[in-house]
Design an enzyme around this catalytic site. Sequence first.
Site, short mmCIF file in Angstrom:
data_model
loop_
_atom_site.label_atom_id
_atom_site.label_comp_id
_atom_site.label_asym_id
_atom_site.label_seq_id
_atom_site.Cartn_x
_atom_site.Cartn_y
_atom_site.Cartn_z
N GLY A 44 0.64 -1.28 0.21
CA GLY A 44 -0.04 0.02 -0.10
C GLY A 44 0.94 1.34 -0.03
O GLY A 44 2.01 1.35 -0.47
N GLY A 47 3.96 0.63 2.31
CA GLY A 47 4.89 -0.38 1.57
C GLY A 47 5.30 0.01 0.18
O GLY A 47 6.63 -0.18 0.10
N SER A 286 -16.90 9.25 2.71
CA SER A 286 -15.99 10.22 3.21
C SER A 286 -16.18 11.28 4.20
O SER A 286 -17.21 11.93 4.35
CB SER A 286 -15.28 10.79 2.01
OG SER A 286 -14.06 11.72 2.45
N ARG A 332 -13.44 12.45 15.00
CA ARG A 332 -14.30 11.02 14.73
C ARG A 332 -14.82 10.30 15.91
O ARG A 332 -15.95 10.05 16.05
CB ARG A 332 -13.63 10.26 13.84
CG ARG A 332 -13.19 10.68 12.56
CD ARG A 332 -12.28 9.86 11.86
NE ARG A 332 -12.05 10.24 10.25
CZ ARG A 332 -11.43 9.69 9.44
NH1 ARG A 332 -10.45 8.51 9.86
NH2 ARG A 332 -11.19 10.03 8.13
N GLU A 427 -0.13 2.14 9.27
CA GLU A 427 -1.23 1.79 10.20
C GLU A 427 -0.69 0.78 11.10
O GLU A 427 -1.35 0.26 12.04
CB GLU A 427 -2.32 1.44 9.47
CG GLU A 427 -3.75 1.41 10.45
CD GLU A 427 -5.04 1.26 9.96
OE1 GLU A 427 -6.21 0.67 10.76
OE2 GLU A 427 -5.06 0.96 8.54
N ARG A 437 -7.23 8.96 15.74
CA ARG A 437 -6.65 9.67 14.34
C ARG A 437 -7.58 10.66 13.65
O ARG A 437 -8.72 10.55 13.58
CB ARG A 437 -6.39 8.55 13.35
CG ARG A 437 -5.67 9.31 11.93
CD ARG A 437 -5.41 8.19 11.10
NE ARG A 437 -6.40 7.30 10.25
CZ ARG A 437 -7.28 7.84 9.61
NH1 ARG A 437 -7.04 9.04 9.00
NH2 ARG A 437 -8.32 6.97 9.16
N LEU A 443 -3.07 8.59 5.28
CA LEU A 443 -2.38 8.62 4.09
C LEU A 443 -1.11 9.55 4.15
O LEU A 443 -0.01 9.30 3.77
CB LEU A 443 -3.23 9.61 3.03
CG LEU A 443 -4.45 8.94 2.71
CD1 LEU A 443 -5.10 9.71 1.32
CD2 LEU A 443 -4.41 7.17 2.31
#
Length: 639
Positions: A44, A47, A286, A332, A427, A437, A443
Site C-alpha cells: 500500500g 509499503g 468520506s 471522529r 497503520e 486519528r 495517508l
Amino acid sequence: MSIRLDAHMPSGPLAQKWDRHRFEMKLVNPANKRKHTIIVVGSGLAGGAAAATMSELGYNVKCFCFQDSPRRAHSIAAQGGINAAKNYQNDGDSIYRLFYDTIKGGDFRSREGNVYRLAELSVNIIDQCVAQGVPFAREYGGLLSNRSFGGAQVSRTFYARGQTGQQLLLGAYQALERQIAGGGVKMYPRTEMLDLVVIDGKARGIVTRDLVTGAIESHAAEAVVLATGGYGNVFYLSTNAQGCNATAIWRAYKRGAAFANPCFTQIHPTCIPVSGEHQSKLTLMSESLRNDGRVWVPAKKGDKRDPRQIPENERDYFLERKYPSFGNLAPRDIASRAAKEVCDEGRGVGESGLGVYLDFADAIKRLGRPVIEERYGNLFEMYERITDENPYEVPMRIYPAVHYTMGGLWVDYNLMSNVEGLHVTGEANFSDHGANRLGASALMQGLADGYFIIPNTIGDYLARSRPEKVDASHPAFKAAEGEVAERTKRFLSIKGKRTVSSFHRELGRILWEYCGMSRNESGLRTALKKIPELRAEFWRDVNVPGSDVELNQALERAGRVADFFELGELMCLDALHRTESCGGHFREESQTPDGEALRDDENFAYVAAWQYGGEGKISILNKEPLVFENVKLSQRSYK
C-alpha cells in the site's frame, strides 16, 4: 523478563530533532547498498513507497502482498484527502499547528517527536505526489485546492475528489513498477506472510505461503519492514476490505515484538448503516462530506416522517449544538459517540433506528448542485448504488462503524520495533495518532513513513548493526516452516461443523458489544470470559474444506481468524487495564459531567506495550512514559 523500550528520541529543540538525527545517522555508501536485501511486506502507500524508494537508493528489495497486484492494496479505498501544513489558504496553518492538532486529536497519547516530524514532512509529501502526476483538485487559477477535515479549524486537506487514496496509490504503484522493471524490486503477489524469523535477536526474514499453489517458502534479508495495515477486521464488520488482517504483525508479536495500545481502535462516524444480518463489510462515506453536509436527527423520539417533511424547528443538529466551534467537523471519536447517544435516546433514523442524517440541502441551495457534484460526485454515486436513494434529493443515512486502528506494533523514532531489524510503517505501527486519528492523516503517515523516514533510518540500522549474511537454509527458517506447515495441517484436520466466517462474526459481535464505542469493567470481563470459550470451540469445531496445495480461501481465513481471537483478547485486556477514557477508548466509568472522555494523566500518560507471555499465559505489560515538553496537557475541548 520485561523488554526494554527506548524510543531513541533525538535531543534538542522539537523543530530540529529530525534534521539533527538525519545528520547523525550512519550512512551506507551506494556500492554497499547493493549488497543488502530488504523485505517489505505490504504494497500500500507505506509499503509501496518504501519498496520503491529503497530500491531507488540501490538496495535489493523483495516486496510481498496477498493481493493479485500491488495496486489493489487497501490504501486505494481512502477517499477524502491527505493533510499537509502548506497554508495555501492563508488561514493560520503551520507545521506547529498541524503538530498540535494531531497531538490534541489523539487526546495527548502520542509522542511529541514523532508527531512533529510527521507534520514537518507533510509539506514534502505533496510536492512528491504532484511530481508523480497525482491529480489533486485545483482552484480556478491552477493552485492546489484544500478542504477542511475533523479536528481542525483550518483547511489543510489536499484531495482528488473522493478518490484520494486511489490516486496516491497509483503514484506509489508507478514508482514501484518502475523499480520492478529495473530489477531492483522483486514482487511476490498472492503471497501471505505467516511467520517472522528471528536469529540472535534480529529479524532476518519471513516464511510465506503461496496462496495459489500452497507452497511454503522462506525468504532471508538483512532487515524486514512490515507495512500490512490495521486490524479493524477483528470486529468482523468494518470499513476494511475483507482480506485485511493482522496476521503479519500478530506473528511478529509472538516472536517478541511488543504490541502497543491494542485497545485504541477508531469508530468512524460516517458509514452506511448495517442493512442485514449476513452483511460481510461496511462502506465508509468520506469525512470530507461533513464539510458541506449537516448532521441531524428529529428532535422528537420515534419521528419516522420523510426527512423532507420535518421542518427546521423540529430538527436537532446535534453536533452544531454540542460543539459550536467545530460543528459537523468535530473529531471522529466525539462525533461517533454523539451519534450513538441520540440513537440510544430513540431518535435514530431508518428502519433499525441506528442512523442519523447527513443532509446536503443547505449546501446545494447555497452553492448549486454542480459544485457539490464536482466535489463529491463519485461518493454520491456510490451511496446511491448501495442504498438506492439519491442523496441530492434526500439526506444520506449514516452511522458509526469500525474503521482505523491507532494501536499496532511498538516502534521507536526510527520506526524499528524492539526486535532489531524489524521495522513497522503506516497503520501497522502505533506511532503517530495516539488514542484517535484525525481524518486525512492516515495517508499522510503512510507516505511520510514510506518515502521519507524508513529509507533513512533503515540505512542507519544496517550501518550500525552490520548483520551477518544468513540464507534460508539456516535452521531457524526450517523450524519456522515446520511450524507453519503443522498449523496448516491442524486447520484441515479438525473437520468440524461450523464455518470460519460464523466464528468470526460471533467474535466481532462480542468485541463490538463489550469493546466497541464504549467500554466498562463488567463488559470487558464478560468479553474476556467469552472469547477464550469461543476460541476453544473454534479449535474443536471449525470446518476448513479443501487442501493446502491449492487456492483455498477458507484456509486463509482460518489462520487470520485464529489470530483475531488472540488479538481480540489482548484488546480487551488492554482496555480493562486502562481505567481512564481517552480518544477512541471510552471507559464509561471515566467521563466528565457532560459525558466527554476524562483522561487520567497522572496514572496513564504512557504507551502500553504488551509482550507475548507464551502459549496459554497472560501477556506482560511494559510502559513507555510519554513526556510533554512543548504542549500543555489539558482537557480536550471542541466546544
